[in-house]
Design an enzyme around this catalytic site. Structure first.
Site, PDB file in Angstrom:
ATOM      1  N   LYS A 107       2.569  -9.062  -4.943  1.00 64.16           N
ATOM      2  CA  LYS A 107       1.608  -9.738  -4.064  1.00 64.16           C
ATOM      3  C   LYS A 107       2.166 -11.082  -3.631  1.00 64.16           C
ATOM      4  CE  LYS A 107      -3.214 -11.278  -3.746  1.00 64.16           C
ATOM      5  NZ  LYS A 107      -4.583 -11.153  -4.274  1.00 64.16           N
ATOM      6  N   THR A 141      -6.148 -11.315   4.368  1.00 63.87           N
ATOM      7  CA  THR A 141      -5.510 -12.218   5.294  1.00 63.87           C
ATOM      8  C   THR A 141      -4.615 -13.244   4.607  1.00 63.87           C
ATOM      9  OG1 THR A 141      -7.499 -11.968   6.571  1.00 63.87           O
ATOM     10  CG2 THR A 141      -6.001 -13.652   7.311  1.00 63.87           C
ATOM     11  N   PHE A 142      -4.839 -13.467   3.331  1.00 63.26           N
ATOM     12  CA  PHE A 142      -4.111 -14.547   2.681  1.00 63.26           C
ATOM     13  C   PHE A 142      -3.014 -14.047   1.747  1.00 63.26           C
ATOM     14  CE2 PHE A 142      -8.338 -16.008   3.839  1.00 63.26           C
ATOM     15  CZ  PHE A 142      -7.950 -16.866   4.845  1.00 63.26           C
ATOM     16  N   SER A 143      -2.727 -12.778   1.845  1.00 62.79           N
ATOM     17  CA  SER A 143      -1.618 -12.261   1.046  1.00 62.79           C
ATOM     18  C   SER A 143      -1.146 -10.942   1.638  1.00 62.79           C
ATOM     19  CB  SER A 143      -2.080 -12.020  -0.388  1.00 62.79           C
ATOM     20  OG  SER A 143      -2.893 -10.877  -0.456  1.00 62.79           O
ATOM     21  N   SER A 144       0.048 -10.568   1.243  1.00 60.68           N
ATOM     22  CA  SER A 144       0.536  -9.228   1.570  1.00 60.68           C
ATOM     23  C   SER A 144       0.964  -8.595   0.258  1.00 60.68           C
ATOM     24  CB  SER A 144       1.748  -9.299   2.494  1.00 60.68           C
ATOM     25  OG  SER A 144       1.413  -9.991   3.669  1.00 60.68           O
ATOM     26  N   VAL A 145       0.646  -7.335   0.091  1.00 57.29           N
ATOM     27  CA  VAL A 145       1.020  -6.658  -1.143  1.00 57.29           C
ATOM     28  C   VAL A 145       2.031  -5.554  -0.821  1.00 57.29           C
ATOM     29  CG1 VAL A 145       0.193  -5.418  -3.182  1.00 57.29           C
ATOM     30  CG2 VAL A 145      -1.230  -7.191  -2.161  1.00 57.29           C
ATOM     31  N   ASP A 184     -15.645 -11.268  -4.981  1.00 59.93           N
ATOM     32  CA  ASP A 184     -15.212 -10.374  -3.901  1.00 59.93           C
ATOM     33  C   ASP A 184     -15.137  -8.931  -4.411  1.00 59.93           C
ATOM     34  OD1 ASP A 184     -14.503  -9.759  -1.307  1.00 59.93           O
ATOM     35  OD2 ASP A 184     -12.415 -10.365  -1.527  1.00 59.93           O
ATOM     36  N   GLY A 197      -5.464  -3.152   4.346  1.00 66.63           N
ATOM     37  CA  GLY A 197      -5.220  -3.751   5.642  1.00 66.63           C
ATOM     38  C   GLY A 197      -4.120  -3.030   6.396  1.00 66.63           C
TER      39      GLY A 197
HETATM   40  P1  ADP Z   1      -5.890  -9.573  -1.005  1.00 65.70           P
HETATM   41  O1  ADP Z   1      -6.217 -10.899  -1.556  1.00 65.70           O
HETATM   42  O2  ADP Z   1      -4.924  -9.637   0.115  1.00 65.70           O
HETATM   43  O3  ADP Z   1      -7.098  -8.733  -0.733  1.00 65.70           O
HETATM   44  P2  ADP Z   1      -5.426  -7.822  -3.274  1.00 65.70           P
HETATM   45  O4  ADP Z   1      -4.990  -8.373  -4.571  1.00 65.70           O
HETATM   46  O5  ADP Z   1      -6.848  -7.399  -3.157  1.00 65.70           O
HETATM   47  O6  ADP Z   1      -5.033  -8.861  -2.141  1.00 65.70           O
HETATM   48  O7  ADP Z   1      -4.503  -6.605  -2.898  1.00 65.70           O
HETATM   49  C1  ADP Z   1      -4.622  -5.985  -1.640  1.00 65.70           C
HETATM   50  C2  ADP Z   1      -4.415  -4.493  -1.789  1.00 65.70           C
HETATM   51  O8  ADP Z   1      -3.145  -4.224  -2.349  1.00 65.70           O
HETATM   52  C3  ADP Z   1      -5.405  -3.823  -2.717  1.00 65.70           C
HETATM   53  O9  ADP Z   1      -6.598  -3.445  -2.029  1.00 65.70           O
HETATM   54  C4  ADP Z   1      -4.623  -2.618  -3.178  1.00 65.70           C
HETATM   55  O10 ADP Z   1      -4.695  -1.581  -2.228  1.00 65.70           O
HETATM   56  C5  ADP Z   1      -3.203  -3.126  -3.228  1.00 65.70           C
HETATM   57  N1  ADP Z   1      -2.865  -3.563  -4.580  1.00 65.70           N
HETATM   58  C6  ADP Z   1      -3.067  -4.780  -5.121  1.00 65.70           C
HETATM   59  N2  ADP Z   1      -2.651  -4.822  -6.389  1.00 65.70           N
HETATM   60  C7  ADP Z   1      -2.175  -3.598  -6.677  1.00 65.70           C
HETATM   61  C8  ADP Z   1      -1.596  -2.984  -7.842  1.00 65.70           C
HETATM   62  N3  ADP Z   1      -1.406  -3.674  -8.965  1.00 65.70           N
HETATM   63  N4  ADP Z   1      -1.239  -1.686  -7.766  1.00 65.70           N
HETATM   64  C9  ADP Z   1      -1.409  -0.998  -6.637  1.00 65.70           C
HETATM   65  N5  ADP Z   1      -1.925  -1.505  -5.520  1.00 65.70           N
HETATM   66  C10 ADP Z   1      -2.318  -2.791  -5.523  1.00 65.70           C
HETATM   67 MG    MG Z   2      -8.461  -7.818  -1.955  1.00 68.17          MG
END
Ligand code: ADP
Ligand code: MG
Ligand code: ZN
Length: 520
Positions: A91, A69-73, A178, A36
């Site tokens: 996350k 949309t429901f989280s930021s990483v 998903d 995102g």
């Molecule tokens: P969302 O529910 O917001 O989609 P995700 O868990 O899919 O959250 O994480 C969103 C993005 O963050 C992933 O597509 C990836 O690019 C990055 N990400 C998530 N977890 C990791 C991780 N353990 N290491 C590296 N990148 C991560």
């Molecule tokens: Mg995701």
């Protein structure tokens, strides 16, 4: 990054430290990660980006809803005693997520994660309603960036590892719901893979994840991202289709998936956004009840077997949908009430289709009916209609679309159809569900011609004047794409079996002849 973007990032990080102060003692948060965020890096002038919601941007060409949309990483580092820095993915779940939903996501990670290509979890921090999941950081490629320079062997490895992750979670009775490239991290250099994001997971009836027995289907964002380099096979072209169920209630039931997980005590309704109404048979009935339903009522059926009158009146959320339309299985698109682990296998098939054809996203649809129509264009309308019947859905379609030969399709899209296999009767569609199907369409035209103006296609093709030249060199240029075995397309057809009851399982797929050379 522009100065304003840097400022925005700083602010986000500061807000996170403030919300969960424990973070500050351990982690140095450096950046926001995830697909995102890539959007923010696209160079659209400010004036075409009118911010109309927290994550919704309106541009002149397209509406873009930020993914995740429901989280930021975030990427954060921690200083080890040894003096080394270790990277973590943090996350941050948005506070409006339902506590049970959050706990279920965590339980998936703790019980099934950390092995078999499923992301594990290190810690979890919480303050009030802010939860931060801390995972090992896996640096990964953007699917779109590497799609057209992967070798065929890499694609085989990728699929094998994805199916391994699916086999593992399916053994736990987890339906991920998903499966898509952004939820399957791939580090090409290290050959490491990790399935992430159990934010939409559901349990099978005999799931080993206790909390998945409690969470019910939740509405989810229609995440679609428009990036300039994407080359979808479809636009939003559609032909008219209608779906109906024997009884309206079969469609109505899944209505109860309020996305408005707010505070548990009041459970006020707060629909997040307007969803384009689906043209299903039930929508007329639903509309009727909606018009007589006072707004701002309180739902009392969350996590129960019942559907309360409030939820019944919610026309916007008719579907038991999760994930992204282009990856949804036909039984999801038609709102079949019993959805199994087979829906993840379908999504893996869609990823495989992208890998073989070099197109991503392959299906690009903002609603379920468009997505279903696009599936019909590839796998055949009659085949789709027949499969839908097996799970109790009748689909009407305004025009007939023949099933395509998957090899021809992928080779044409990838631009590797050099061998004139087009008319080869050996390469009939393998995805069909009965022997009495579809006679071969002599015309057999693909709906999209290889887009030769795009440079990535050119890379795959040997220069025209060397076709008859050094064969060995040409093979190197082709990265194995000139020698795709029939087993690949057979497996693709089995993953994309329209009928979930006969669709191959992850378990079975791993011993498919396509993977003969690899071992589990
Ligand atoms: P969302 O529910 O917001 O989609 P995700 O868990 O899919 O959250 O994480 C969103 C993005 O963050 C992933 O597509 C990836 O690019 C990055 N990400 C998530 N977890 C990791 C991780 N353990 N290491 C590296 N990148 C991560
Ligand atoms: Mg995701
Ligand atoms: Zn309710």
């Amino acid at each position: 990054m522009s100065a304003s973007e840097v400022a925005g990032l700083r602010e986000d990080i500061e807000n996170l430290y403030e919300a969960v102060p424990q973070l500050k003692n351990v982690f140095n948060i450096k950046d926001k990660i995830g697909e995102g965020f890539a959007l923010k890096k696209t160079k659209w002038p400010k004036h075409v980006l009118a911010k109309i919601g927290p994550r919704l941007y309106l541009s002149q060409q397209t509406i873009v809803i930020k993914q995740g949309t429901f989280s930021s990483v975030y990427l954060g580092t921690a200083l080890l005693k040894s003096g080394e820095e270790e990277k973590f993915a943090l996350k941050h779940l948005i506070p409006t997520s339902h506590p049970v939903r959050i706990a279920a996501e965590l339980q998936c990670l703790t019980e099934a994660g950390g092995q078999e290509n499923v992301m594990g979890i290190k810690y979890c921090l919480r303050k009030n309603d802010h939860v931060v999941i801390i995972m090992p950081y896996l640096e990964h490629e953007s699917f779109l960036d590497i799609l057209n320079n992967l070798t065929f062997d890499e694609v085989r490895d990728y699929m094998f590892n994805l199916l391994k992750a699916l086999r593992h979670i399916h053994h736990f009775g987890i339906v991920h719901r998903d499966i898509k490239p952004s939820n399957f991290l791939y580090n090409r250099r290290l050959k490491e893979y990790a399935l992430v994001d159990f934010g939409l997971a559901q349990g099978t009836p005999d799931t080993k994840i206790e909390l998945l027995k409690v969470v019910k289907s939740e509405g989810q964002q229609e995440g679609f991202v428009n990036l300039s380099a994407q080359r979808s096979v479809f636009g939003e072209r559609n032909f008219n289709i209608r779906i109906s169920a024997p009884t309206d209630i079969a469609i109505m039931r899944p209505i109860k998936q309020p996305r408005m997980m707010m505070d548990v005590s009041s459970r006020k309704l707060a629909p997040r956004k307007k969803v384009v109404p689906l043209k299903t048979a039930s929508s007329v009935a639903a509309r009727k009840s909606a018009s007589t339903c006072p707004s701002n009522l309180t739902c009392d059926c969350y996590a129960t077997d019942r559907v309360c009158s409030v939820c019944l009146s919610r026309r916007q959320q008719v579907a038991a949908r999760a994930g992204t339309p282009g990856f949804r299985a036909p039984e999801v698109l038609t709102k079949c009430p019993d959805q199994t682990t087979a829906i993840d296998v379908w999504s893996a098939g869609i990823i495989f289709l992208s890998l073989l054809s070099g197109r991503y996203p392959f299906f690009k649809a903002s609603d379920d009916l468009t997505a279903l129509a696009q599936i019909m264009t590839i796998l055949g309308s009659r085949e789709t209609i027949r499969a839908a019947k097996t799970f109790g859905k009748s689909v009407l379609c305004s025009k007939e679309a023949p099933a395509q030969n998957l090899r021809t399709l992928c080779e044409n899209l990838r631009g590797t159809n050099l061998s004139g296999r087009k008319s080869d009767p050996m390469h009939r569609p393998l995805n069909s569900c009965g022997p009495d199907l579809q006679t071969d369409n002599p015309k057999k035209e693909t709906f999209v011609s290889p887009q030769s103006h795009e440079e990535q296609d050119q890379k795959m093709l040997p220069p025209k004047n060397t076709v008859t030249g050094d064969f060995k060199r040409m093979r190197i240029d082709m990265k194995g794409w000139d020698l795709v075995p029939d087993e690949a397309y057979h497996l693709l057809g089995r993953l994309l079996d329209l009928n979930p009851a006969t669709r191959i399982t992850a378990d079975e797929a791993l011993v498919h002849p396509f993977f003969r050379a690899l071992s589990s």
